[in-house]
Design an enzyme around this catalytic site. Structure first.
Site, PDB file in Angstrom:
ATOM      1  N   GLU A  47       0.832  -1.218   0.000  1.00 35.58           N
ATOM      2  CA  GLU A  47       0.000   0.000   0.000  1.00 35.58           C
ATOM      3  C   GLU A  47       0.855   1.252   0.000  1.00 35.58           C
ATOM      4  O   GLU A  47       1.829   1.346   0.767  1.00 35.58           O
ATOM      5  CB  GLU A  47      -0.883  -0.046   1.260  1.00 35.58           C
ATOM      6  N   HIS A  48       0.461   2.186  -0.851  1.00 37.47           N
ATOM      7  CA  HIS A  48       1.144   3.477  -0.966  1.00 37.47           C
ATOM      8  C   HIS A  48       2.606   3.320  -1.351  1.00 37.47           C
ATOM      9  O   HIS A  48       3.456   4.103  -0.912  1.00 37.47           O
ATOM     10  CB  HIS A  48       1.034   4.279   0.351  1.00 37.47           C
ATOM     11  N   ASP A  69       3.167   2.041  -4.817  1.00 45.48           N
ATOM     12  CA  ASP A  69       3.184   2.117  -6.285  1.00 45.48           C
ATOM     13  C   ASP A  69       3.577   3.516  -6.743  1.00 45.48           C
ATOM     14  O   ASP A  69       4.169   3.691  -7.804  1.00 45.48           O
ATOM     15  CB  ASP A  69       1.820   1.709  -6.884  1.00 45.48           C
ATOM     16  N   SER A  75     -11.535   1.377  -5.473  1.00 46.19           N
ATOM     17  CA  SER A  75     -11.061   1.838  -6.764  1.00 46.19           C
ATOM     18  C   SER A  75     -12.163   2.127  -7.779  1.00 46.19           C
ATOM     19  O   SER A  75     -12.020   1.836  -8.962  1.00 46.19           O
ATOM     20  CB  SER A  75     -10.106   0.760  -7.281  1.00 46.19           C
ATOM     21  N   SER A  76     -13.232   2.762  -7.290  1.00 46.57           N
ATOM     22  CA  SER A  76     -14.292   3.110  -8.234  1.00 46.57           C
ATOM     23  C   SER A  76     -13.800   4.164  -9.223  1.00 46.57           C
ATOM     24  O   SER A  76     -14.180   4.155 -10.394  1.00 46.57           O
ATOM     25  CB  SER A  76     -15.535   3.601  -7.494  1.00 46.57           C
ATOM     26  N   ASP A  89      -4.181   0.694  -9.421  1.00 50.31           N
ATOM     27  CA  ASP A  89      -5.617   0.470  -9.610  1.00 50.31           C
ATOM     28  C   ASP A  89      -5.967   0.287 -11.083  1.00 50.31           C
ATOM     29  O   ASP A  89      -6.706  -0.620 -11.458  1.00 50.31           O
ATOM     30  CB  ASP A  89      -6.419   1.657  -9.069  1.00 50.31           C
ATOM     31  N   SER A 148     -14.018   7.642   1.882  1.00 50.06           N
ATOM     32  CA  SER A 148     -12.617   7.967   1.631  1.00 50.06           C
ATOM     33  C   SER A 148     -12.577   8.643   0.263  1.00 50.06           C
ATOM     34  O   SER A 148     -12.538   7.975  -0.758  1.00 50.06           O
ATOM     35  CB  SER A 148     -11.805   6.667   1.629  1.00 50.06           C
ATOM     36  N   LYS A 187     -10.572  10.352  -2.133  1.00 47.30           N
ATOM     37  CA  LYS A 187      -9.162  10.595  -2.443  1.00 47.30           C
ATOM     38  C   LYS A 187      -8.949  11.943  -3.123  1.00 47.30           C
ATOM     39  O   LYS A 187      -7.987  12.635  -2.873  1.00 47.30           O
ATOM     40  CB  LYS A 187      -8.728   9.471  -3.394  1.00 47.30           C
TER      41      LYS A 187
HETATM   42  C1  GLA Z   1      -5.034   4.665  -4.306  1.00 46.24           C
HETATM   43  C2  GLA Z   1      -4.176   4.976  -5.522  1.00 46.24           C
HETATM   44  C3  GLA Z   1      -3.198   3.842  -5.805  1.00 46.24           C
HETATM   45  C4  GLA Z   1      -2.422   3.448  -4.553  1.00 46.24           C
HETATM   46  C5  GLA Z   1      -3.364   3.244  -3.365  1.00 46.24           C
HETATM   47  C6  GLA Z   1      -2.615   3.030  -2.081  1.00 46.24           C
HETATM   48  O1  GLA Z   1      -5.891   3.604  -4.559  1.00 46.24           O
HETATM   49  O2  GLA Z   1      -4.962   5.197  -6.666  1.00 46.24           O
HETATM   50  O3  GLA Z   1      -2.337   4.222  -6.847  1.00 46.24           O
HETATM   51  O4  GLA Z   1      -1.437   4.393  -4.263  1.00 46.24           O
HETATM   52  O5  GLA Z   1      -4.227   4.360  -3.186  1.00 46.24           O
HETATM   53  O6  GLA Z   1      -1.837   1.901  -2.169  1.00 46.24           O
END
Ligand code: GLA
Length: 530
Positions: free
Chosen positions: A56-57, A59, A165-166, A212, A257, A259
């Site tokens: 996680e976090h 990429d 990841s919508s 994603d 959440s 983003k």
């Molecule tokens: C979101 C981002 C991804 C990744 C995750 C955390 O989903 O779109 O690229 O960084 O957060 O792992």
């Protein structure tokens, strides 16, 4: 095997568990399209959401991650009718949350695809960035002849703001509609689609890493996808050992959440912190880096450049630090080099939060230079930068991904060779890595929240082997690794505690949206309508 996005039929997309339900949903989508636009759609483009098992976090920095596509997805029924005048894009959504919207554009003038800030129409930006991202790929004859109208009707089943990841599914499906409408799905392959979807999402204002969109494009039924970014984007489908006996359960905390809206204080701020950490590490280690960089953050680039420029450094660190040698003996050179990086982070970056003035001083940059280097791409708001903690999370999470993959590979090959193998103990080790990941996200990356910590705790107590937040965090969902025998107990515990006491009464169908077992699903595809 062809790298083109596959053209499939419905039974090839969904598992038998959801096929009947999806069949009705697709029929409904087609008939609503017809009612709305008085024509049948030509095709449906589909892109799934994802759940991330681990990684996680990271990429954003170029380190590998290990997600899987889920059956929840975004489907877009579409029809392009060539005609006179500029191209008009008509967008409707089956849910009233997104109101009908349209825009006109001239593909020979990219500025005609300017993003809108009006909230009711903001979702049309997904399409605008899809066009903008793909403009570089479009042959001039397509750009010059794209006139008429593109009708689209969208139907999504990924709960919004749930960290599943919508938004990447929207970006990917929008790009796929554009590709297919103009016949480019026959020439532009999946890697380019994924890369374009990644850059499109960055245009929306999130410094996303790329996990994603990549898993949404490359998902495979029954397989997880190991995504690596160096030396180039690569997606490797992996069959997990005895996957029917060990399940990945998702629980959405129902804490939104968002983003994009919170990017300046959350997602993008973290990326900026890791960029600053990279700068200070490279300065101290004498590594040359040129900004801007291929990834939103160059933490991996610093490490790679350091080892390349100092061939004896690794040996020296093995002799100096016992934990580096132990990591080498236990898990090999890659993990040991990351352990060495963790030691360098400890020695170079202050553990406490630093004010902007303090960071500028350490970096030796004027306020203007600092702004230009780190703050000019996307706005961020904070009083303190936590550089040590963010870098520590990244290097340690990268280690966990390597270890996780190694356990999966070793277990699968023992099983294949028919050798004795304690699969349960392998999954226990995978679960421990997931737990460590959550601890690091909570304490070092600071992207958990009380609700995520709560569901993680409940699931572990009730029999999950590992539990962690998945996706960006700050709300959204957690993923739990659960042996099939414990599934009922874990689901019951979450239902009876978190969902009934915390959220109050929640209807059965809403609960099935919030708490579900994932079936690793097919990635992006096109279905031609008859
Ligand atoms: C979101 C981002 C991804 C990744 C995750 C955390 O989903 O779109 O690229 O960084 O957060 O792992």
């Amino acid at each position: 095997m062809s790298d083109l996005v596959p053209v499939l039929t419905l039974p090839e997309i969904y598992s038998p568990f959801v096929r009947a339900r999806e069949f009705l949903r697709w029929q409904e989508l087609e008939s609503r399209f017809e009612k709305m636009y008085h024509k049948k759609p030509a095709f449906i483009a589909r892109a799934p959401g994802r759940v991330n098992m681990i990684g996680e976090h990271i990429d954003t920095t170029g380190y590998s991650v290990f997600p899987l596509a889920i059956e929840r997805d975004v489907c877009m029924a579409a029809l392009y009718i060539p005609g006179p005048g500029h191209l008009r894009v008509e967008l409707a959504n089956v849910t009233s949350r997104f109101s009908h919207t349209s825009f006109t554009c001239d593909l020979t003038r990219p500025e005609s695809l300017e993003l809108t800030t009006k909230s009711a129409h903001r979702w049309s930006n997904y399409f605008k960035v899809a066009f903008r991202g793909l403009l570089y790929e479009m042959p001039p004859e397509v750009v010059n002849s794209a006139h008429g109208v593109l009708h689209v009707l969208v139907d999504g089943t990924i709960p919004p703001d749930s960290s599943l990841s919508s938004s990447a599914a929207m970006t990917t499906a929008s790009s796929l509609v554009v590709l297919t409408a103009f016949g480019m799905h026959k020439t532009i392959g999946r890697s380019r689609l994924a890369q374009r979807a990644i850059s499109s999402e960055r245009l929306i204002g999130v410094s996303t890493g790329g996990m994603d969109q990549t898993v949404s494009v490359f998902g495979e039924m029954g397989k997880a996808i190991f995504v690596s970014f160096v030396p180039e984007l690569h997606a490797e489908p992996i069959q997990m050992p005895k996957w029917d006996e060990y399940l990945f359960l998702v629980s959405n905390t129902l804490v939104n959440s968002d983003k994009k809206a919170n990017a300046p204080t959350q997602y993008n701020l973290r990326v900026v912190e890791t960029r600053i950490a990279s700068f200070l590490l490279s300065k101290e280690l004498g590594v040359q880096l040129t900004f801007p960089f291929q990834f939103p953050s160059p933490l991996r680039a610093v490490a790679d450049a350091y080892w390349a420029a100092n061939p004896n450094a690794f040996e020296e660190m093995m002799n100096k630090f016992e934990d580096v040698r132990a990591a080498y003996n236990d898990a090999g050179k890659e993990v040991a080099q990351l352990q060495a990086m963790l030691n360098l982070v400890e020695n170079i970056l202050p553990r406490r939060g630093l004010t902007r003035g303090e960071v500028e001083q350490l970096a030796g940059l004027s306020s203007d230079a600092f702004h230009h280097q780190f703050l000019s791409q996307a706005p961020v708001h904070t009083t303190h930068f936590f550089l040590h903690h963010r870098a520590f999370h990244v290097y340690s999470e990268a280690q966990r991904v390597i270890r996780f993959r190694a356990i999966c590979d070793a277990t699968s090959s023992r099983l294949e060779r028919g050798e004795a193998c304690d699969v349960h103990s392998s999954y226990q080790r995978l679960g421990s890595l997931m737990n460590e990941s959550h601890e690091s996200l909570q304490r070092m990356y600071d992207c958990s929240c009380p609700e995520l910590d709560c569901v993680v705790h409940i699931a572990r107590q009730a029999g999950a082997l590992g539990s962690r937040l998945t996706g960006a965090g700050w709300g959204g969902s957690a993923v739990h690794l659960v042996p099939r025998d414990n599934l009922d107990a874990v689901m019951k515990a979450l239902r009876n505690t978190y969902y009934s006491m915390r959220v109050g009464y929640i209807k059965e169908d809403a609960l099935s949206d919030a708490l579900f077992v994932t079936n690793p699903a097919q990635g992006a595809c096109i279905v031609m309508c008859s």
